[in-house]
Design an enzyme around this catalytic site. Sequence first.
Site, PDB file in Angstrom:
ATOM      1  N   LYS A   1       0.830  -1.204   0.000  1.00 19.55           N
ATOM      2  CA  LYS A   1       0.000   0.000   0.000  1.00 19.55           C
ATOM      3  C   LYS A   1       0.867   1.258   0.000  1.00 19.55           C
ATOM      4  O   LYS A   1       1.983   1.261   0.545  1.00 19.55           O
ATOM      5  CB  LYS A   1      -0.894  -0.056   1.241  1.00 19.55           C
ATOM      6  CG  LYS A   1      -2.009   0.972   1.320  1.00 19.55           C
ATOM      7  CD  LYS A   1      -2.825   0.694   2.576  1.00 19.55           C
ATOM      8  CE  LYS A   1      -3.958   1.695   2.770  1.00 19.55           C
ATOM      9  NZ  LYS A   1      -4.741   1.370   3.996  1.00 19.55           N
TER      10      LYS A   1
ATOM     11  N   SER B   1      -9.491   1.558   3.192  1.00 22.84           N
ATOM     12  CA  SER B   1      -8.612   2.426   2.431  1.00 22.84           C
ATOM     13  C   SER B   1      -7.592   1.673   1.570  1.00 22.84           C
ATOM     14  O   SER B   1      -6.885   2.298   0.780  1.00 22.84           O
ATOM     15  CB  SER B   1      -7.867   3.363   3.386  1.00 22.84           C
ATOM     16  OG  SER B   1      -7.042   2.640   4.281  1.00 22.84           O
TER      17      SER B   1
ATOM     18  N   SER C   1      -9.856  -1.450   6.889  1.00 21.39           N
ATOM     19  CA  SER C   1      -9.291  -1.082   5.594  1.00 21.39           C
ATOM     20  C   SER C   1      -8.652  -2.196   4.794  1.00 21.39           C
ATOM     21  O   SER C   1      -8.289  -1.980   3.646  1.00 21.39           O
ATOM     22  CB  SER C   1      -8.274   0.047   5.775  1.00 21.39           C
ATOM     23  OG  SER C   1      -8.902   1.237   6.163  1.00 21.39           O
TER      24      SER C   1
END
Length: 469
Positions: A81, A157, A181
């Site tokens: 990420k 996210s 997330s």
Amino acid sequence: MIDEILDLPAESVRQAYRGGTLSPVDVLDRTLARIETRNPTINAFAYVDTAGARNAAQASSRRWDSGTPLSPLDGLPVTIKDSVHAVGTPWRHGCAANADLPDSTFDAPPAARLKEAGAVIVGKTTMPDFGMMAAGVSSLYGVTRNPWNPSRNTGGSSAGAGACLASGIGFSAVGSDIAGSVRLPAGHCGLVALKPTQGRIPHTAPSTMRSAGPMGRTVDDVLDMYDVLTGADPRDLWSLPPETTPLAREPLSPIGLRIGLLTTLGTSSGVEDAVSAVLADAAAALADGGADVSVMAPVFADDPYPALDRLFQVRAAAELQSIRADLRELVHPAIRDWCGPGAGLSATDFARDGEAVARSAELMRAACAGFDYVLAPVIPTVGFPAEDCGLDPSQPLGHCGFTAWFNQTAQPAAALCFGFSDGMPVGIQVVGPRFADTEVLRLTKWLEGRRPVAMAWPEPVAAQPPGGN
């Protein structure tokens, strides 16, 4: 189009490496080609590290040739990420205001562990501003789209991680989870993900609420990455020592297990019928397998979310204020508008909200304590449009109730697709007691083997514009 290599199970790729019929460089070349063809539709990459990935793949090829692979991830393409620091790669935290920050000069624990394991990190994936939106919308990256239907949201996210995996890019991914997330994108995109016991997977900055978490298309993929990522790291003062027993991979039989079925939090607007139906199918599978399944009473008499939302607001407001004043307008307006009131809360307000959240977390912990495991939805709906910042734009994390409280209790929670509605995946959550991460994944694997639908992974097709044919 099905790729005879990239769409194989990871173990089949490893067997080909062992036999010399395939090399990590071959797999990387195919992965980079797939990124070129599929990423324009899904917009999942923050950065593609072609040179770094090629160096890693070449080194891995030499190890496989000499019969000395470092781990089951050696030579397999993976992603990390945007929020995970890795040397020489950009760290932007999803925000246009950070576009000119210098590249990272250190490896955060997840990146370091992947490199030590020989994994081929092909790049970094997109996320919303500050990681404070449960949607695939960013001021810097734009809209990340769901491969099952690009007009639909990926959740967030860890938005890009979810989109990459569902479109067949990479065998696993590192996301991070502060309110759901990794589990939310797994739910939207048909994946498996684990929010571990806090401290089980070290990360920076240390947090008792946020965890790095493995994501994959199968439980075995997640187990492979979990095994690599776990263990203490001195940079994370909450990190736990290594587990003392070898990682067990066989499915956990539900015979005799007490399973709680969490169908409502007690204060929300409810769960859509399609989600309830998939949850009921999973509960029935466990009951048929010998578990004692019972519906849990509502956990909360009063809505616990406002206090938690204010804690998130303060966190985001602090990050907003850390940005140079003339760049703050570049932050996504949904985040700016939402977190603005957080700057006006006093220290005593913050303390009171923290105490309220702790009381609510104890209610959830106590509700789960009467069961061996808990089965719950991931999100209460079957997704929402790609461009939306959530079910309620004024609360970009407001639809995370079924996930966020397990960050507060520190319990491990895995997400698994267990059905579909109108062609879109519907995820369920398997929650266990603290430190039972492996057992949670093993029970999730048992459910994976009883999933009533086949996973035929999509080839992303560009969304039609409004009025298109």
